[in-house]
Design an enzyme around this catalytic site. Structure first.
Site, PDB file in Angstrom:
ATOM      1  N   GLU A  96     -43.580 -36.924  70.837  1.00 52.34           N
ATOM      2  CA  GLU A  96     -43.492 -37.452  72.151  1.00 52.34           C
ATOM      3  C   GLU A  96     -42.818 -36.733  73.183  1.00 52.34           C
ATOM      4  OE1 GLU A  96     -45.165 -39.900  73.078  1.00 52.34           O
ATOM      5  OE2 GLU A  96     -45.567 -41.049  70.987  1.00 52.34           O
ATOM      6  N   CYS A 149     -39.690 -40.166  80.629  1.00 50.50           N
ATOM      7  CA  CYS A 149     -40.685 -39.366  80.269  1.00 50.50           C
ATOM      8  C   CYS A 149     -41.906 -39.796  81.265  1.00 50.50           C
ATOM      9  CB  CYS A 149     -41.075 -39.233  78.849  1.00 50.50           C
ATOM     10  SG  CYS A 149     -41.187 -40.851  78.198  1.00 50.50           S
TER      11      CYS A 149
HETATM   12  P1  NAD Z   1     -34.797 -31.645  74.237  1.00 49.24           P
HETATM   13  O1  NAD Z   1     -35.943 -31.214  73.970  1.00 49.24           O
HETATM   14  O2  NAD Z   1     -33.582 -30.396  74.971  1.00 49.24           O
HETATM   15  O3  NAD Z   1     -33.937 -32.211  73.030  1.00 49.24           O
HETATM   16  C1  NAD Z   1     -34.300 -33.402  72.316  1.00 49.24           C
HETATM   17  C2  NAD Z   1     -33.811 -33.087  70.974  1.00 49.24           C
HETATM   18  O4  NAD Z   1     -34.211 -32.220  70.087  1.00 49.24           O
HETATM   19  C3  NAD Z   1     -32.468 -33.195  70.785  1.00 49.24           C
HETATM   20  O5  NAD Z   1     -31.877 -34.191  70.036  1.00 49.24           O
HETATM   21  C4  NAD Z   1     -31.917 -31.870  70.632  1.00 49.24           C
HETATM   22  O6  NAD Z   1     -30.787 -31.629  69.745  1.00 49.24           O
HETATM   23  C5  NAD Z   1     -33.187 -31.484  69.543  1.00 49.24           C
HETATM   24  N1  NAD Z   1     -33.384 -30.274  69.283  1.00 49.24           N
HETATM   25  C6  NAD Z   1     -33.029 -29.250  70.132  1.00 49.24           C
HETATM   26  N2  NAD Z   1     -33.497 -27.937  69.440  1.00 49.24           N
HETATM   27  C7  NAD Z   1     -34.202 -28.391  68.537  1.00 49.24           C
HETATM   28  C8  NAD Z   1     -35.117 -27.540  67.522  1.00 49.24           C
HETATM   29  N3  NAD Z   1     -35.310 -26.320  67.592  1.00 49.24           N
HETATM   30  N4  NAD Z   1     -35.828 -28.458  66.419  1.00 49.24           N
HETATM   31  C9  NAD Z   1     -35.682 -29.759  66.581  1.00 49.24           C
HETATM   32  N5  NAD Z   1     -35.010 -30.346  67.444  1.00 49.24           N
HETATM   33  C10 NAD Z   1     -34.219 -29.732  68.271  1.00 49.24           C
HETATM   34  O7  NAD Z   1     -34.963 -32.926  75.497  1.00 49.24           O
HETATM   35  P2  NAD Z   1     -33.975 -33.408  76.146  1.00 49.24           P
HETATM   36  O8  NAD Z   1     -33.584 -32.688  77.443  1.00 49.24           O
HETATM   37  O9  NAD Z   1     -32.648 -34.145  75.386  1.00 49.24           O
HETATM   38  O10 NAD Z   1     -34.707 -34.762  76.782  1.00 49.24           O
HETATM   39  C11 NAD Z   1     -35.672 -34.594  77.882  1.00 49.24           C
HETATM   40  C12 NAD Z   1     -37.077 -34.604  77.712  1.00 49.24           C
HETATM   41  O11 NAD Z   1     -37.620 -35.424  76.718  1.00 49.24           O
HETATM   42  C13 NAD Z   1     -37.807 -34.646  78.749  1.00 49.24           C
HETATM   43  O12 NAD Z   1     -38.961 -33.681  78.884  1.00 49.24           O
HETATM   44  C14 NAD Z   1     -38.627 -36.093  78.695  1.00 49.24           C
HETATM   45  O13 NAD Z   1     -39.848 -35.965  79.618  1.00 49.24           O
HETATM   46  C15 NAD Z   1     -38.576 -35.996  77.263  1.00 49.24           C
HETATM   47  N6  NAD Z   1     -38.952 -37.392  76.924  1.00 49.24           N
HETATM   48  C16 NAD Z   1     -40.130 -37.847  76.525  1.00 49.24           C
HETATM   49  C17 NAD Z   1     -40.422 -38.947  76.003  1.00 49.24           C
HETATM   50  C18 NAD Z   1     -41.688 -39.644  75.448  1.00 49.24           C
HETATM   51  O14 NAD Z   1     -41.689 -40.570  74.796  1.00 49.24           O
HETATM   52  N7  NAD Z   1     -43.023 -38.796  75.444  1.00 49.24           N
HETATM   53  C19 NAD Z   1     -39.330 -39.910  76.090  1.00 49.24           C
HETATM   54  C20 NAD Z   1     -38.086 -39.609  76.588  1.00 49.24           C
HETATM   55  C21 NAD Z   1     -37.851 -38.038  76.906  1.00 49.24           C
END
Ligand code: NAD
Length: 467
Positions: A240, A274
Protein backbone atom coordinates in the site's frame (compact mmCIF):
# COMPACT_ATOMS: atom_id res chain seq x y z
CA UNK A 1 5.81 5.38 31.13
CA UNK A 2 8.33 2.78 30.00
CA UNK A 3 7.94 0.83 26.79
CA UNK A 4 9.05 -2.70 25.93
CA UNK A 5 9.30 -4.83 22.85
CA UNK A 6 7.12 -7.95 22.78
CA UNK A 7 9.28 -10.89 21.67
CA UNK A 8 8.30 -14.53 22.10
CA UNK A 9 5.68 -13.70 24.73
CA UNK A 10 8.01 -11.57 26.89
CA UNK A 11 8.09 -7.80 27.27
CA UNK A 12 11.78 -6.98 26.91
CA UNK A 13 14.16 -4.04 26.59
CA UNK A 14 15.76 -3.22 23.28
CA UNK A 15 19.45 -3.56 22.52
CA UNK A 16 19.47 0.26 22.72
CA UNK A 17 16.95 3.10 22.97
CA UNK A 18 15.64 5.71 20.58
CA UNK A 19 14.11 9.03 21.53
CA UNK A 20 10.56 9.72 20.41
CA UNK A 21 9.90 13.37 19.61
CA UNK A 22 6.56 15.10 20.11
CA UNK A 23 6.13 16.99 16.81
CA UNK A 24 4.07 19.67 18.57
CA UNK A 25 7.10 20.70 20.65
CA UNK A 26 10.06 19.30 18.73
CA UNK A 27 11.18 17.78 22.06
CA UNK A 28 11.72 14.10 22.92
CA UNK A 29 9.07 12.96 25.39
CA UNK A 30 9.72 9.21 25.60
CA UNK A 31 12.30 6.55 24.92
CA UNK A 32 11.47 3.50 22.86
CA UNK A 33 13.42 0.23 22.95
CA UNK A 34 15.25 -0.35 19.69
CA UNK A 35 15.71 -3.95 18.57
CA UNK A 36 18.92 -5.20 17.03
CA UNK A 37 19.31 -7.86 14.37
CA UNK A 38 19.57 -10.64 16.90
CA UNK A 39 16.26 -9.67 18.49
CA UNK A 40 14.68 -9.54 15.04
CA UNK A 41 15.98 -13.06 14.33
CA UNK A 42 14.63 -14.24 17.70
CA UNK A 43 11.24 -12.76 16.83
CA UNK A 44 11.12 -14.46 13.42
CA UNK A 45 12.08 -17.81 14.99
CA UNK A 46 9.40 -17.40 17.69
CA UNK A 47 6.76 -16.49 15.10
CA UNK A 48 7.71 -19.53 13.05
CA UNK A 49 7.45 -21.80 16.12
CA UNK A 50 4.09 -20.34 17.13
CA UNK A 51 2.57 -20.64 13.67
CA UNK A 52 1.48 -24.32 13.50
CA UNK A 53 -0.32 -24.17 16.85
CA UNK A 54 -2.06 -20.89 16.03
CA UNK A 55 -3.06 -22.09 12.57
CA UNK A 56 -4.42 -25.36 14.02
CA UNK A 57 -6.75 -23.54 16.43
CA UNK A 58 -9.25 -22.78 13.69
CA UNK A 59 -11.33 -19.67 13.14
CA UNK A 60 -13.73 -20.09 16.07
CA UNK A 61 -10.99 -20.27 18.72
CA UNK A 62 -8.94 -17.49 17.16
CA UNK A 63 -12.05 -15.33 17.25
CA UNK A 64 -12.01 -15.49 21.06
CA UNK A 65 -8.48 -14.07 21.10
CA UNK A 66 -9.37 -11.23 18.74
CA UNK A 67 -12.45 -10.34 20.78
CA UNK A 68 -10.35 -10.29 23.94
CA UNK A 69 -7.74 -8.08 22.29
CA UNK A 70 -10.42 -5.62 21.14
CA UNK A 71 -11.80 -5.44 24.66
CA UNK A 72 -8.35 -4.91 26.18
CA UNK A 73 -7.67 -2.01 23.81
CA UNK A 74 -11.03 -0.52 24.66
CA UNK A 75 -10.11 -0.53 28.36
CA UNK A 76 -6.94 1.49 27.57
CA UNK A 77 -8.48 3.71 24.91
CA UNK A 78 -7.51 6.95 26.66
CA UNK A 79 -3.86 5.86 26.96
CA UNK A 80 -3.74 4.85 23.31
CA UNK A 81 -5.32 8.12 22.13
CA UNK A 82 -3.10 10.36 24.22
CA UNK A 83 0.12 8.57 23.24
CA UNK A 84 -0.97 8.64 19.61
CA UNK A 85 -1.44 12.40 19.70
CA UNK A 86 1.89 12.87 21.44
CA UNK A 87 3.87 10.76 19.01
CA UNK A 88 1.98 11.51 15.80
CA UNK A 89 0.57 15.00 16.33
CA UNK A 90 -3.07 14.57 15.29
CA UNK A 91 -5.82 16.23 17.36
CA UNK A 92 -6.87 14.07 20.31
CA UNK A 93 -10.39 13.63 18.93
CA UNK A 94 -8.95 12.15 15.71
CA UNK A 95 -6.53 10.01 17.70
CA UNK A 96 -9.51 8.58 19.58
CA UNK A 97 -11.24 7.89 16.27
CA UNK A 98 -8.15 6.05 15.09
CA UNK A 99 -8.16 3.85 18.20
CA UNK A 100 -11.88 3.20 17.77
CA UNK A 101 -11.16 2.33 14.13
CA UNK A 102 -8.56 -0.21 15.25
CA UNK A 103 -11.06 -1.79 17.63
CA UNK A 104 -13.66 -1.82 14.83
CA UNK A 105 -11.20 -3.57 12.50
CA UNK A 106 -10.76 -6.34 15.07
CA UNK A 107 -14.52 -6.57 15.55
CA UNK A 108 -15.06 -6.74 11.78
CA UNK A 109 -12.58 -9.55 11.16
CA UNK A 110 -13.07 -11.59 14.37
CA UNK A 111 -16.25 -13.42 13.28
CA UNK A 112 -14.97 -14.17 9.76
CA UNK A 113 -14.35 -17.64 8.40
CA UNK A 114 -12.97 -18.30 4.96
CA UNK A 115 -15.13 -21.19 3.81
CA UNK A 116 -13.87 -23.56 1.11
CA UNK A 117 -15.30 -22.66 -2.30
CA UNK A 118 -16.87 -25.48 -4.30
CA UNK A 119 -15.82 -24.93 -7.92
CA UNK A 120 -17.38 -28.06 -9.35
CA UNK A 121 -19.62 -30.72 -7.80
CA UNK A 122 -20.88 -33.42 -10.17
CA UNK A 123 -21.48 -37.16 -10.03
CA UNK A 124 -17.89 -37.70 -11.24
CA UNK A 125 -15.86 -35.15 -9.41
CA UNK A 126 -15.68 -32.51 -6.72
CA UNK A 127 -13.26 -29.59 -6.97
CA UNK A 128 -12.84 -27.36 -3.97
CA UNK A 129 -10.69 -24.30 -3.35
CA UNK A 130 -9.46 -24.19 0.22
CA UNK A 131 -7.34 -21.48 1.78
CA UNK A 132 -4.62 -21.96 4.34
CA UNK A 133 -2.51 -19.40 6.22
CA UNK A 134 0.91 -18.42 4.91
CA UNK A 135 3.01 -18.41 8.09
CA UNK A 136 4.99 -15.49 9.49
CA UNK A 137 3.73 -12.07 8.36
CA UNK A 138 5.81 -8.90 8.66
CA UNK A 139 3.49 -5.89 9.10
CA UNK A 140 5.52 -2.79 8.23
CA UNK A 141 3.78 0.52 8.79
CA UNK A 142 4.32 4.28 8.26
CA UNK A 143 3.92 7.17 10.69
CA UNK A 144 0.63 8.76 9.65
CA UNK A 145 -1.87 6.25 11.14
CA UNK A 146 0.38 3.94 13.14
CA UNK A 147 -2.35 2.03 14.97
CA UNK A 148 -5.09 1.78 12.35
CA UNK A 149 -2.78 0.83 9.49
CA UNK A 150 -1.29 -1.90 11.67
CA UNK A 151 -4.68 -3.23 12.68
CA UNK A 152 -5.99 -3.59 9.10
CA UNK A 153 -3.07 -5.99 8.65
CA UNK A 154 -3.00 -7.63 12.08
CA UNK A 155 -6.70 -8.51 12.37
CA UNK A 156 -7.09 -10.32 9.01
CA UNK A 157 -3.64 -11.94 9.29
CA UNK A 158 -4.36 -13.33 12.77
CA UNK A 159 -7.89 -14.52 12.10
CA UNK A 160 -6.73 -16.46 9.05
CA UNK A 161 -4.09 -18.21 11.20
CA UNK A 162 -0.83 -16.35 10.53
CA UNK A 163 1.58 -15.04 13.14
CA UNK A 164 2.58 -11.38 12.91
CA UNK A 165 5.63 -9.23 13.59
CA UNK A 166 4.81 -5.51 13.66
CA UNK A 167 7.49 -3.01 12.71
CA UNK A 168 6.31 0.60 13.04
CA UNK A 169 8.03 3.67 11.65
CA UNK A 170 10.88 4.81 13.93
CA UNK A 171 9.19 8.14 14.66
CA UNK A 172 5.87 6.60 15.82
CA UNK A 173 6.66 3.37 17.67
CA UNK A 174 4.76 3.92 20.92
CA UNK A 175 1.18 2.92 20.08
CA UNK A 176 2.50 -0.28 18.48
CA UNK A 177 4.53 -1.00 21.64
CA UNK A 178 1.49 -0.34 23.80
CA UNK A 179 -0.49 -2.75 21.64
CA UNK A 180 2.24 -5.32 22.26
CA UNK A 181 1.98 -4.73 26.00
CA UNK A 182 -1.77 -5.27 25.88
CA UNK A 183 -1.49 -8.31 23.60
CA UNK A 184 1.17 -9.93 25.83
CA UNK A 185 -1.54 -10.78 28.34
CA UNK A 186 -3.83 -12.28 25.72
CA UNK A 187 -2.13 -13.90 22.75
CA UNK A 188 0.08 -17.02 22.93
CA UNK A 189 3.86 -16.33 22.73
CA UNK A 190 5.10 -15.58 19.22
CA UNK A 191 1.67 -14.97 17.69
CA UNK A 192 2.12 -11.21 17.77
CA UNK A 193 5.44 -9.42 18.34
CA UNK A 194 6.76 -5.88 18.10
CA UNK A 195 10.11 -4.65 16.82
CA UNK A 196 11.25 -1.04 16.75
CA UNK A 197 14.12 0.01 14.53
CA UNK A 198 15.79 2.99 12.92
CA UNK A 199 14.70 2.05 9.40
CA UNK A 200 17.20 -0.82 9.50
CA UNK A 201 15.11 -3.92 10.25
CA UNK A 202 12.42 -3.60 7.56
CA UNK A 203 14.80 -4.95 4.93
CA UNK A 204 15.88 -7.81 7.22
CA UNK A 205 12.24 -8.83 7.65
CA UNK A 206 11.23 -8.43 4.02
CA UNK A 207 14.24 -10.46 2.84
CA UNK A 208 14.01 -13.13 5.56
CA UNK A 209 13.45 -16.67 4.25
CA UNK A 210 11.17 -17.49 7.20
CA UNK A 211 8.87 -14.52 6.61
CA UNK A 212 6.13 -15.72 4.29
CA UNK A 213 4.29 -12.46 3.62
CA UNK A 214 5.24 -8.80 3.88
CA UNK A 215 2.29 -6.48 4.34
CA UNK A 216 3.81 -3.08 3.75
CA UNK A 217 2.31 0.40 3.92
CA UNK A 218 4.60 3.29 3.13
CA UNK A 219 6.15 5.27 0.34
CA UNK A 220 6.52 4.05 -3.23
CA UNK A 221 10.36 4.16 -3.19
CA UNK A 222 10.49 1.92 -0.09
CA UNK A 223 7.75 -0.30 -1.54
CA UNK A 224 9.99 -0.93 -4.54
CA UNK A 225 12.77 -2.06 -2.22
CA UNK A 226 10.37 -4.45 -0.49
CA UNK A 227 9.33 -5.82 -3.87
CA UNK A 228 12.98 -6.36 -4.77
CA UNK A 229 13.85 -8.10 -1.52
CA UNK A 230 10.91 -10.49 -1.86
CA UNK A 231 12.20 -11.82 -5.17
CA UNK A 232 14.76 -14.22 -3.72
CA UNK A 233 12.24 -16.30 -1.81
CA UNK A 234 9.24 -15.45 -4.02
CA UNK A 235 7.46 -14.35 -0.88
CA UNK A 236 3.95 -12.93 -0.92
CA UNK A 237 3.41 -9.25 -0.28
CA UNK A 238 0.83 -6.52 -0.11
CA UNK A 239 2.07 -3.05 -0.98
CA UNK A 240 0.00 0.00 0.00
CA UNK A 241 2.03 2.92 -1.30
CA UNK A 242 1.92 6.61 -2.02
CA UNK A 243 -0.66 8.62 -3.93
CA UNK A 244 -1.20 11.92 -5.69
CA UNK A 245 -4.96 11.92 -5.75
CA UNK A 246 -6.81 14.39 -7.94
CA UNK A 247 -10.15 15.97 -7.07
CA UNK A 248 -12.03 16.91 -10.24
CA UNK A 249 -14.76 19.48 -9.73
CA UNK A 250 -17.35 19.55 -12.52
CA UNK A 251 -18.87 22.80 -13.77
CA UNK A 252 -22.24 22.00 -12.19
CA UNK A 253 -20.84 21.68 -8.64
CA UNK A 254 -21.81 24.03 -5.83
CA UNK A 255 -18.61 25.72 -4.62
CA UNK A 256 -20.00 26.48 -1.16
CA UNK A 257 -20.80 22.80 -0.64
CA UNK A 258 -17.70 21.33 -2.20
CA UNK A 259 -14.97 23.64 -0.83
CA UNK A 260 -15.20 22.54 2.84
CA UNK A 261 -15.03 18.89 1.83
CA UNK A 262 -12.07 19.43 -0.45
CA UNK A 263 -10.36 21.41 2.29
CA UNK A 264 -10.93 18.71 4.86
CA UNK A 265 -9.84 16.03 2.37
CA UNK A 266 -6.58 17.91 1.85
CA UNK A 267 -5.78 18.90 5.43
CA UNK A 268 -7.11 16.19 7.76
CA UNK A 269 -4.13 14.71 9.65
CA UNK A 270 -2.21 17.76 8.34
CA UNK A 271 -2.52 16.33 4.83
CA UNK A 272 -0.55 13.23 5.83
CA UNK A 273 -2.95 10.72 4.34
CA UNK A 274 -2.14 8.51 1.39
CA UNK A 275 -5.63 9.27 0.06
CA UNK A 276 -5.65 13.00 0.81
CA UNK A 277 -6.76 15.36 -1.94
CA UNK A 278 -3.38 16.32 -3.37
CA UNK A 279 -4.41 18.20 -6.53
CA UNK A 280 -7.64 19.98 -7.45
CA UNK A 281 -8.88 20.50 -11.01
CA UNK A 282 -11.66 23.11 -11.28
CA UNK A 283 -13.24 24.87 -14.28
CA UNK A 284 -11.48 28.19 -14.91
CA UNK A 285 -14.77 30.02 -14.39
CA UNK A 286 -14.95 28.58 -10.87
CA UNK A 287 -11.32 29.22 -9.86
CA UNK A 288 -11.78 32.60 -8.14
CA UNK A 289 -14.78 31.57 -6.07
CA UNK A 290 -13.20 28.24 -5.13
CA UNK A 291 -9.82 29.70 -4.16
CA UNK A 292 -11.48 32.44 -2.11
CA UNK A 293 -13.51 29.85 -0.23
CA UNK A 294 -10.53 27.51 0.32
CA UNK A 295 -8.43 30.46 1.54
CA UNK A 296 -11.18 31.44 3.98
CA UNK A 297 -11.27 27.88 5.36
CA UNK A 298 -7.47 27.86 5.64
CA UNK A 299 -7.62 31.11 7.60
CA UNK A 300 -10.20 29.66 10.00
CA UNK A 301 -8.28 26.44 10.71
CA UNK A 302 -6.80 26.18 14.20
CA UNK A 303 -3.27 24.84 13.82
CA UNK A 304 -1.71 23.69 17.07
CA UNK A 305 -0.86 21.00 19.58
CA UNK A 306 -3.28 18.11 19.16
CA UNK A 307 -3.68 17.88 22.92
CA UNK A 308 -5.13 21.39 23.06
CA UNK A 309 -8.86 21.65 22.74
CA UNK A 310 -10.03 23.32 19.57
CA UNK A 311 -7.03 22.31 17.43
CA UNK A 312 -8.22 21.26 13.98
CA UNK A 313 -4.83 20.68 12.33
CA UNK A 314 -1.81 19.29 14.17
CA UNK A 315 1.87 19.43 13.25
CA UNK A 316 3.72 17.55 10.53
CA UNK A 317 4.83 14.30 12.12
CA UNK A 318 8.62 14.64 11.86
CA UNK A 319 11.29 17.17 11.06
CA UNK A 320 12.40 15.59 7.77
CA UNK A 321 8.84 15.68 6.41
CA UNK A 322 8.34 19.21 7.78
CA UNK A 323 11.35 20.41 5.81
CA UNK A 324 10.22 18.53 2.73
CA UNK A 325 6.79 20.19 2.82
CA UNK A 326 8.40 23.62 3.27
CA UNK A 327 10.48 22.82 0.17
CA UNK A 328 7.27 22.21 -1.79
CA UNK A 329 5.96 25.58 -0.61
CA UNK A 330 9.11 27.41 -1.70
CA UNK A 331 8.95 25.80 -5.13
CA UNK A 332 5.24 26.68 -5.41
CA UNK A 333 5.96 30.28 -4.42
CA UNK A 334 8.44 30.51 -7.28
CA UNK A 335 6.04 29.12 -9.91
CA UNK A 336 2.51 29.98 -8.76
CA UNK A 337 0.42 32.20 -6.48
CA UNK A 338 -0.02 31.41 -2.81
CA UNK A 339 -3.49 32.53 -1.74
CA UNK A 340 -3.39 31.25 1.86
CA UNK A 341 -0.72 30.12 4.32
CA UNK A 342 2.66 29.60 2.75
CA UNK A 343 4.77 29.38 5.88
CA UNK A 344 5.74 27.51 9.01
CA UNK A 345 4.28 28.80 12.25
CA UNK A 346 6.67 30.26 14.82
CA UNK A 347 7.93 27.98 17.60
CA UNK A 348 9.71 24.66 17.87
CA UNK A 349 6.83 22.44 16.72
CA UNK A 350 6.56 21.28 13.11
CA UNK A 351 3.54 23.42 12.27
CA UNK A 352 2.69 24.55 8.76
CA UNK A 353 -0.18 26.93 8.00
CA UNK A 354 -2.66 25.29 5.60
CA UNK A 355 -1.57 26.53 2.21
CA UNK A 356 -3.56 27.03 -1.00
CA UNK A 357 -1.66 27.61 -4.25
CA UNK A 358 -3.09 28.50 -7.68
CA UNK A 359 -1.77 29.08 -11.19
CA UNK A 360 0.94 26.44 -11.02
CA UNK A 361 2.12 24.78 -14.23
CA UNK A 362 1.41 21.05 -14.60
CA UNK A 363 5.07 20.21 -14.21
CA UNK A 364 5.47 21.97 -10.85
CA UNK A 365 6.75 19.72 -8.05
CA UNK A 366 3.57 20.27 -6.02
CA UNK A 367 1.52 18.91 -8.93
CA UNK A 368 3.78 16.02 -9.93
CA UNK A 369 4.95 14.72 -6.54
CA UNK A 370 3.28 13.61 -3.32
CA UNK A 371 3.44 16.53 -0.87
CA UNK A 372 2.07 14.64 2.19
CA UNK A 373 1.32 17.90 4.00
CA UNK A 374 -1.36 20.62 4.20
CA UNK A 375 -0.45 22.30 0.90
CA UNK A 376 -2.98 22.15 -1.93
CA UNK A 377 -2.53 23.16 -5.58
CA UNK A 378 -5.70 24.30 -7.37
CA UNK A 379 -5.46 24.01 -11.15
CA UNK A 380 -7.85 25.38 -13.76
CA UNK A 381 -9.29 23.59 -16.78
CA UNK A 382 -11.56 24.45 -19.71
CA UNK A 383 -12.13 21.03 -21.16
CA UNK A 384 -13.23 18.12 -18.94
CA UNK A 385 -11.48 15.53 -21.12
CA UNK A 386 -8.28 17.47 -20.64
CA UNK A 387 -8.79 17.59 -16.86
CA UNK A 388 -9.27 13.81 -16.78
CA UNK A 389 -6.13 13.32 -18.88
CA UNK A 390 -4.13 15.54 -16.52
CA UNK A 391 -5.54 13.76 -13.45
CA UNK A 392 -4.44 10.42 -14.93
CA UNK A 393 -1.05 11.73 -15.97
CA UNK A 394 0.69 10.35 -12.88
CA UNK A 395 2.65 7.27 -11.89
CA UNK A 396 0.36 7.07 -8.87
CA UNK A 397 -3.19 5.72 -8.87
CA UNK A 398 -4.40 5.37 -5.31
CA UNK A 399 -7.66 7.34 -5.02
CA UNK A 400 -9.49 10.33 -6.40
CA UNK A 401 -12.74 12.24 -6.12
CA UNK A 402 -15.32 13.74 -8.46
CA UNK A 403 -17.58 16.56 -7.30
CA UNK A 404 -20.82 17.35 -9.14
CA UNK A 405 -24.53 17.97 -8.72
CA UNK A 406 -25.21 15.26 -11.33
CA UNK A 407 -24.43 11.80 -9.98
CA UNK A 408 -24.57 10.12 -13.40
CA UNK A 409 -21.98 12.53 -14.76
CA UNK A 410 -19.94 11.92 -11.65
CA UNK A 411 -19.98 8.15 -12.18
CA UNK A 412 -19.08 8.59 -15.85
CA UNK A 413 -16.02 10.69 -14.94
CA UNK A 414 -15.06 8.37 -12.04
CA UNK A 415 -15.11 5.46 -14.48
CA UNK A 416 -12.29 7.11 -16.42
CA UNK A 417 -9.94 7.66 -13.46
CA UNK A 418 -7.02 5.20 -13.26
CA UNK A 419 -7.10 4.60 -9.51
CA UNK A 420 -7.92 1.91 -6.97
CA UNK A 421 -10.75 3.95 -5.40
CA UNK A 422 -12.71 6.90 -6.75
CA UNK A 423 -15.35 8.64 -4.64
CA UNK A 424 -18.17 10.73 -6.06
CA UNK A 425 -19.37 13.56 -3.78
CA UNK A 426 -17.70 12.01 -0.74
CA UNK A 427 -14.21 11.25 0.41
CA UNK A 428 -12.04 9.25 2.82
CA UNK A 429 -14.70 6.69 3.52
CA UNK A 430 -13.05 3.26 3.83
CA UNK A 431 -15.47 0.74 5.27
CA UNK A 432 -13.80 -2.51 6.34
CA UNK A 433 -15.99 -4.60 4.03
CA UNK A 434 -14.79 -2.72 0.94
CA UNK A 435 -11.43 -3.74 -0.56
CA UNK A 436 -8.87 -1.00 -0.86
CA UNK A 437 -5.58 -0.73 -2.74
CA UNK A 438 -3.65 1.10 -5.38
CA UNK A 439 -3.36 1.09 -9.15
CA UNK A 440 -0.09 1.79 -10.99
CA UNK A 441 2.76 2.66 -8.59
CA UNK A 442 0.39 3.13 -5.65
CA UNK A 443 0.49 -0.53 -4.76
CA UNK A 444 -0.14 -4.20 -5.36
CA UNK A 445 -2.77 -6.31 -3.63
CA UNK A 446 -5.76 -5.39 -1.53
CA UNK A 447 -6.45 -4.70 2.11
CA UNK A 448 -9.84 -4.82 3.82
CA UNK A 449 -12.84 -6.79 2.68
CA UNK A 450 -12.65 -10.51 1.99
CA UNK A 451 -9.86 -9.81 -0.51
CA UNK A 452 -7.82 -8.34 2.36
CA UNK A 453 -8.11 -11.65 4.21
CA UNK A 454 -7.44 -13.77 1.18
CA UNK A 455 -4.18 -11.88 0.69
CA UNK A 456 -2.91 -13.59 3.86
CA UNK A 457 -3.74 -17.08 2.61
CA UNK A 458 -2.62 -19.55 -0.01
CA UNK A 459 -5.36 -21.05 -2.20
CA UNK A 460 -5.23 -24.82 -2.56
CA UNK A 461 -7.32 -26.72 -5.08
CA UNK A 462 -8.46 -30.15 -3.96
CA UNK A 463 -9.64 -32.07 -7.01
CA UNK A 464 -11.41 -35.34 -6.20
CA UNK A 465 -12.62 -38.17 -8.49
CA UNK A 466 -15.93 -39.57 -7.23
CA UNK A 467 -17.43 -42.98 -7.75
P1 NAD B 1 8.43 4.96 4.37
O1 NAD B 1 8.32 4.19 3.12
O2 NAD B 1 9.57 5.85 4.59
O3 NAD B 1 8.42 3.97 5.63
C1 NAD B 1 7.39 3.01 5.83
C2 NAD B 1 7.93 1.86 6.66
O4 NAD B 1 8.93 1.15 5.92
C3 NAD B 1 8.62 2.28 7.96
O5 NAD B 1 8.22 1.39 8.98
C4 NAD B 1 10.09 2.13 7.63
O6 NAD B 1 10.90 1.90 8.76
C5 NAD B 1 10.06 0.91 6.75
N1 NAD B 1 11.24 0.72 5.89
C6 NAD B 1 12.23 1.59 5.59
N2 NAD B 1 13.13 1.02 4.75
C7 NAD B 1 12.69 -0.23 4.50
C8 NAD B 1 13.17 -1.31 3.69
N3 NAD B 1 14.26 -1.19 2.95
N4 NAD B 1 12.45 -2.45 3.66
C9 NAD B 1 11.31 -2.58 4.37
N5 NAD B 1 10.82 -1.60 5.16
C10 NAD B 1 11.50 -0.44 5.23
O7 NAD B 1 7.03 5.74 4.48
P2 NAD B 1 6.61 6.86 5.51
O8 NAD B 1 7.37 8.10 5.17
O9 NAD B 1 6.69 6.30 6.90
O10 NAD B 1 5.06 7.05 5.16
C11 NAD B 1 4.56 7.94 4.23
C12 NAD B 1 4.22 7.26 2.93
O11 NAD B 1 3.32 6.18 3.16
C13 NAD B 1 3.52 8.14 1.94
O12 NAD B 1 4.05 7.95 0.65
C14 NAD B 1 2.07 7.68 1.98
O13 NAD B 1 1.33 7.97 0.83
C15 NAD B 1 2.25 6.23 2.21
N6 NAD B 1 1.04 5.64 2.76
C16 NAD B 1 0.30 4.79 1.99
C17 NAD B 1 -0.88 4.27 2.48
C18 NAD B 1 -1.72 3.32 1.65
O14 NAD B 1 -2.56 2.64 2.23
N7 NAD B 1 -1.56 3.26 0.36
C19 NAD B 1 -1.30 4.60 3.76
C20 NAD B 1 -0.52 5.47 4.52
C21 NAD B 1 0.66 5.99 4.02
Amino acid sequence: MSYKLLIDGALVDGASDIEVVNPASGIAFANAPRADEQQAQTAVAAAKRAFPGWAALGFAQRRGYLDALAEAIRVRIDDFARILTQEQGKPLKEARQEVLGAIAALAYYAPFELEPRVLRDTADERIIEQRYPLGVVAAITPWNYPLLLLMVKLAPALITGNTVIAKPAPTTPLTTLLLGEVAAEILPPGVFQTLVDRNDLGALLSGHPDVAHVSFTGSTPTGKKVLGSAADTLKRFTLELGGNDAAIILDDADVAKVAPRIFSGATTNAGQICLAVKRVYAPHAMMDALCTELARLAGEAVVGDGLEQGTTIGPIQNRAQFEKVLGFIEDARAHGTIVAGGEALPGDGYFIAPTIVRDLPDDARLVREEQFGPVLPVLGYDDLDDAIRRANDSDYGLGGTVWTSNVDRGIAVASRIESGTVWVNKHLELPFDVPFGGAKQSGIGRQQGIEGMEDFTQPRIVNVALG
